[in-house]
Design a protein around this motif. Structure first.
Motif, PDB file in Angstrom:
ATOM      1  N   ARG A  88       7.054  44.115   1.066  1.00  0.00           N
ATOM      2  CA  ARG A  88       7.339  45.521   1.115  1.00  0.00           C
ATOM      3  C   ARG A  88       7.612  45.916   2.562  1.00  0.00           C
ATOM      4  NH1 ARG A  88       2.942  46.030  -2.287  1.00  0.00           N
ATOM      5  NH2 ARG A  88       1.274  46.568  -0.902  1.00  0.00           N
ATOM      6  N   ASP A  92      10.544  48.149   3.779  1.00  0.00           N
ATOM      7  CA  ASP A  92      10.345  49.322   4.636  1.00  0.00           C
ATOM      8  C   ASP A  92      10.950  49.208   5.953  1.00  0.00           C
ATOM      9  OD1 ASP A  92       8.448  50.173   2.745  1.00  0.00           O
ATOM     10  OD2 ASP A  92       7.052  49.632   3.664  1.00  0.00           O
ATOM     11  N   ALA A  95      14.780  50.093   5.266  1.00  0.00           N
ATOM     12  CA  ALA A  95      14.883  51.634   4.772  1.00  0.00           C
ATOM     13  C   ALA A  95      15.116  52.345   6.070  1.00  0.00           C
ATOM     14  CB  ALA A  95      13.736  51.942   4.091  1.00  0.00           C
ATOM     15  N   LYS A  96      14.527  51.856   7.308  1.00  0.00           N
ATOM     16  CA  LYS A  96      14.380  52.740   8.514  1.00  0.00           C
ATOM     17  C   LYS A  96      15.713  52.478   9.303  1.00  0.00           C
ATOM     18  CE  LYS A  96       9.544  52.628   8.921  1.00  0.00           C
ATOM     19  NZ  LYS A  96       8.260  51.911   9.579  1.00  0.00           N
ATOM     20  N   GLN A 104      20.272  47.604   0.290  1.00  0.00           N
ATOM     21  CA  GLN A 104      18.831  47.636  -0.021  1.00  0.00           C
ATOM     22  C   GLN A 104      18.678  47.509  -1.683  1.00  0.00           C
ATOM     23  OE1 GLN A 104      16.062  50.853   1.462  1.00  0.00           O
ATOM     24  NE2 GLN A 104      17.759  51.232   2.797  1.00  0.00           N
ATOM     25  N   ARG A 130      11.098  50.991  -6.264  1.00  0.00           N
ATOM     26  CA  ARG A 130      11.896  51.163  -5.261  1.00  0.00           C
ATOM     27  C   ARG A 130      13.390  51.364  -5.453  1.00  0.00           C
ATOM     28  NH1 ARG A 130      11.345  50.379   0.718  1.00  0.00           N
ATOM     29  NH2 ARG A 130       9.206  49.648   0.126  1.00  0.00           N
TER      30      ARG A 130
END
Length: 420
Positions: A88, A92, A95-96, A104, A130
């Motif tokens: 995770r 994460d 994703a930034k 992704q 997700r």
């Protein structure tokens, strides 16, 4: 290249390295250490966390993707909960990094296959959730819905309430994107029901309130929508979540929609509002000013100057379209009031809009019975009729017929009972 065993000294050397590239190289070397003692595994976990942060700062999304694939043998040596945390964390971080949605999605699909093969149900469900969210972002709605449908059944059976809240919320957003309001509301109600049975983290509660506000606003219940947006803003503001500014923006939108545009400046200049000054709030202030002055010219200028904040935000755009129509109708009614016959070009000149735009709107208003009149397109004129006076006898006649109908129905029911 020197060897960097899995020790605290190696981690310290990575932190002290002159450049991020040097730090990254050292941390990769730490992960190559074959040692699998409890201490070495703990150091490697620290190395992975540091490496993830550095790769994110350097915007090396592909390297993050490769790192996760390389770590799969390592995951068999550590507890499943730690594996889930690392996976995770890397996702994460990805994703930034901007413009990595497709990467992704690819990574999520690979991880779903791996978790299925390894029978890691807990992690797979979270990766699938997700993936559904990413598919929604790329407008792959049918694929996202089919993935969620099977996931919801599975999670309900396992009674994982926290994940269920996330999935139901996602389903609500999906149905809203597809303009299916009843299903969006049903999914949100299901999410609220699941949330009531457990402790919900503030960020998740804020997401529920934000979605509730959006759905209430969609039903034109802006007052209730405002209160939900306010709750969402309070939650996100306390967490310093970037969604706080959007909650505040929708609060201001609700104020404009309920004809309280004068309150907008006060909210923006409040302590909470000043924290989020920027284009999003400037856009709403421009709209509120235009609405207060009933100025279409200012309204169109706001739409032009803040295109990204207004027209490209689907939620704001939908409501502003109806607001623009209302404003246009009010202005046109005000302009044609003194006339019995007027050139359309003259009205267009007064309202400062193209002639074809005004002509199209006037014909729509006549069809909608906003005023009585007709368009003489040959002469390019609008002919306004006097308001037809409704004869009171018509209403009285309709009432009489309705009452006779009720009497006949009751006599029929009574005769049916006697016959029986």
């Amino acid at each position: 290249m020197s060897n960097y065993p899995a020790t605290t000294d190696s981690i310290a050397q990575a932190l002290e390295a002159k450049t991020p590239a040097d730090s990254i190289t050292i941390l990769y070397k730490v992960l190559e250490d074959p040692s699998s003692s409890p201490e070495a595994l703990r150091i490697k976990e620290q190395a992975i966390t540091n490496l993830t942060d550095l790769l994110r700062q350097e915007n090396r999304a592909q390297d993050l993707c490769t790192l996760l694939t390389q770590l799969m043998p390592f995951f068999s040596m550590i507890p499943k909960a730690k594996t889930a945390k690392i996976v995770r964390g890397i996702m994460d971080a990805m994703a930034k990094i901007p413009n990595t949605t497709e990467l992704q999605i690819t990574l999520c699909k690979e991880m779903v296959q791996w978790t299925r093969a390894e029978k890691r149900t807990f992690l797979r469900q979270r990766v699938e959730a997700r993936l559904a969210s990413l598919l929604m972002d790329t407008k792959e709605y049918s694929e996202a819905l089919s993935l969620l449908a099977s996931l919801i059944k599975e999670v309900r059976r396992l009674d994982d309430k926290l994940l269920l809240v996330d999935i139901e919320l996602l389903e609500s957003k999906l149905h809203f994107s597809l303009r299916n309001l009843p299903k969006a509301k049903a999914a949100l109600t299901a999410a609220r029901t699941a949330a009531n049975a457990i402790y919900v983290p503030p960020a998740q509660q804020g997401t529920i309130d934000l979605q509730s506000g959006i759905l209430h606003a969609e039903e034109k219940d802006y007052k209730t929508g405002y209160s939900y947006f306010y709750e969402a803003f309070e939650a996100f503001n306390a967490l310093e979540d970037p969604r706080a500014v959007y909650s505040l923006k929708y609060m201001l939108l609700s104020k404009v929609m309920v004809n309280q545009a004068d309150d907008v400046a006060g909210i923006i200049s409040s302590k909470a509002g000043l924290k989020y000054l920027g284009p999003e709030l400037d856009a709403m202030k421009a709209v509120a000013d235009a609405y207060s002055k009933r100025s279409l010219k200012l309204f169109e200028a706001a739409l032009e100057n803040f295109k990204a904040q207004l027209e490209e935000d689907p939620i704001v755009h939908r409501h502003l379209s109806s607001l623009y129509d209302t404003l246009l109708e009010q202005n046109l009614c005000k302009l044609i009031e003194p006339f019995s016959k007027v050139e359309i070009a003259h009205i267009a000149e007064l309202i400062e809009l193209p002639v074809d735009h005004v002509e199209r709107k006037l014909s729509q208003m006549i069809l909608d019975k906003k005023f009585a009149g007709t368009l003489d397109q040959g002469a390019g004129c609008l002919i306004v009729f006097d308001d037809p006076k409704t004869d009171a006898i018509y209403e009285a006649t309709l009432d009489t017929i309705a009452n006779v109908g009720k009497v006949v129905d009751s006599l029929y029911v009574r005769s049916s009972k006697i016959m029986a």
